[in-house]
Design a protein around this motif. Structure first.
Motif, PDB file in Angstrom:
ATOM      1  N   HIS A   1       0.627  -0.722  -0.114  1.00  0.00           N
ATOM      2  CA  HIS A   1      -0.052   0.070  -0.310  1.00  0.00           C
ATOM      3  C   HIS A   1       1.204   1.111   0.035  1.00  0.00           C
ATOM      4  O   HIS A   1       0.113   2.671  -0.482  1.00  0.00           O
TER       5      HIS A   1
ATOM      6  N   GLN B   1       2.628   1.785  -4.127  1.00  0.00           N
ATOM      7  CA  GLN B   1       1.708   2.196  -4.710  1.00  0.00           C
ATOM      8  C   GLN B   1       2.627   3.633  -5.191  1.00  0.00           C
ATOM      9  O   GLN B   1       1.946   3.593  -6.758  1.00  0.00           O
TER      10      GLN B   1
ATOM     11  N   ALA C   1      -5.920   6.495  -0.534  1.00  0.00           N
ATOM     12  CA  ALA C   1      -5.836   5.118   0.250  1.00  0.00           C
ATOM     13  C   ALA C   1      -5.393   5.522   1.805  1.00  0.00           C
ATOM     14  O   ALA C   1      -5.431   4.315   2.655  1.00  0.00           O
ATOM     15  N   ARG C   2      -5.306   6.589   2.774  1.00  0.00           N
ATOM     16  CA  ARG C   2      -4.621   6.767   3.910  1.00  0.00           C
ATOM     17  C   ARG C   2      -6.165   6.227   4.551  1.00  0.00           C
ATOM     18  O   ARG C   2      -5.977   5.389   5.765  1.00  0.00           O
TER      19      ARG C   2
ATOM     20  N   GLN D   1      -8.959   4.522   3.771  1.00  0.00           N
ATOM     21  CA  GLN D   1      -8.981   3.294   3.014  1.00  0.00           C
ATOM     22  C   GLN D   1      -8.314   2.505   4.003  1.00  0.00           C
ATOM     23  O   GLN D   1      -9.640   1.320   4.313  1.00  0.00           O
ATOM     24  N   ALA D   2      -7.213   2.321   3.957  1.00  0.00           N
ATOM     25  CA  ALA D   2      -6.113   1.523   4.824  1.00  0.00           C
ATOM     26  C   ALA D   2      -5.984   2.030   6.911  1.00  0.00           C
ATOM     27  O   ALA D   2      -6.652   1.125   7.944  1.00  0.00           O
TER      28      ALA D   2
ATOM     29  N   ARG E   1      -9.379   0.338   7.098  1.00  0.00           N
ATOM     30  CA  ARG E   1      -9.308  -1.421   7.588  1.00  0.00           C
ATOM     31  C   ARG E   1      -8.110  -1.696   8.726  1.00  0.00           C
ATOM     32  O   ARG E   1      -8.953  -2.551   9.466  1.00  0.00           O
TER      33      ARG E   1
ATOM     34  N   HIS F   1       0.174  -6.788   6.623  1.00  0.00           N
ATOM     35  CA  HIS F   1       1.638  -6.268   5.727  1.00  0.00           C
ATOM     36  C   HIS F   1       3.082  -6.238   6.452  1.00  0.00           C
ATOM     37  O   HIS F   1       3.927  -6.999   6.485  1.00  0.00           O
TER      38      HIS F   1
END
Length: 187
Positions: free
Chosen positions: A55, A58, A71-72, A74-75, A78, A141
């Motif tokens: 992540h 990318q 993206a942050r 979403q991460a 999660r 990760h």
């Protein structure tokens, strides 16, 4: 994501702790004898060749715009899983709304190279400093397998696994982790 490096008792030997990238910095400080470290703890830290995580990788070519912010978010959503509230997610995502933060992070992603943490392994294997690993078992990760490997290869290392916790287990089990760190650092 939260990253930290903390040092206690700066007047003599210190207790050093780190999370995520802060854990890689803490490993560097221990391995290169930059500080007189009496006790050393990592929480879901970068280890071995786990960096850069997919992540992060990318964004290696740049691109620090809204894609990074999305993206942050979403991460964070999660990894906070069962404890995620809109308010808590906002606390973690808010710094990323600043374009300078996103550009800085993109530069970090662009320079990400696991050789730096891999180069620390021989010195860490020689270190006799007591070490504690606290790991959220559900981290995709910085997986618990990295922590298990570290615990088996590094002397004087204890691993505490946190069930039903991801990359930021401090949010899932703050009392348990706080107690484990306090007990370890005051032993």
């Amino acid at each position: 994501m939260t990253r930290f490096v903390s040092a206690l008792n700066l007047s003599g030997p210190i207790a050093l702790a780190g999370h995520d990238i802060g854990g890689a910095i803490a490993q560097y400080l221990l391995a290169r004898n930059r500080l007189d470290v009496s006790r050393f703890a990592l929480v879901n830290s970068v280890l071995y060749d786990s960096w850069p995580a997919p992540h992060v990788a990318q964004f290696r070519g740049g691109g620090a715009g809204e894609g990074v912010l999305a993206a942050r978010r979403q991460a964070i959503t999660r990894v906070l899983a069962g404890v995620a509230t809109e308010s808590l997610i906002a606390d973690y995502v808010d710094p990323w709304t600043d374009e300078r933060v996103r550009r800085s992070w993109a530069a970090l992603a662009g320079a990400a190279d696991n050789r730096y943490t891999l180069d620390l392994v021989p010195a860490l294997q020689r270190s006799t400093t007591p070490k504690l690993l606290i790991w959220g078992e559900d981290d995709l990760h910085e997986t618990v397998e990295y922590a298990e490997r570290f615990a088996s290869e590094m002397p004087r290392t204890t691993l505490i696994r946190i069930r039903n916790a991801d990359h930021i287990p401090m949010e899932n089990a703050p009392d348990h982790i706080g107690r484990a760190l306090a007990d370890f650092f005051t032993a």
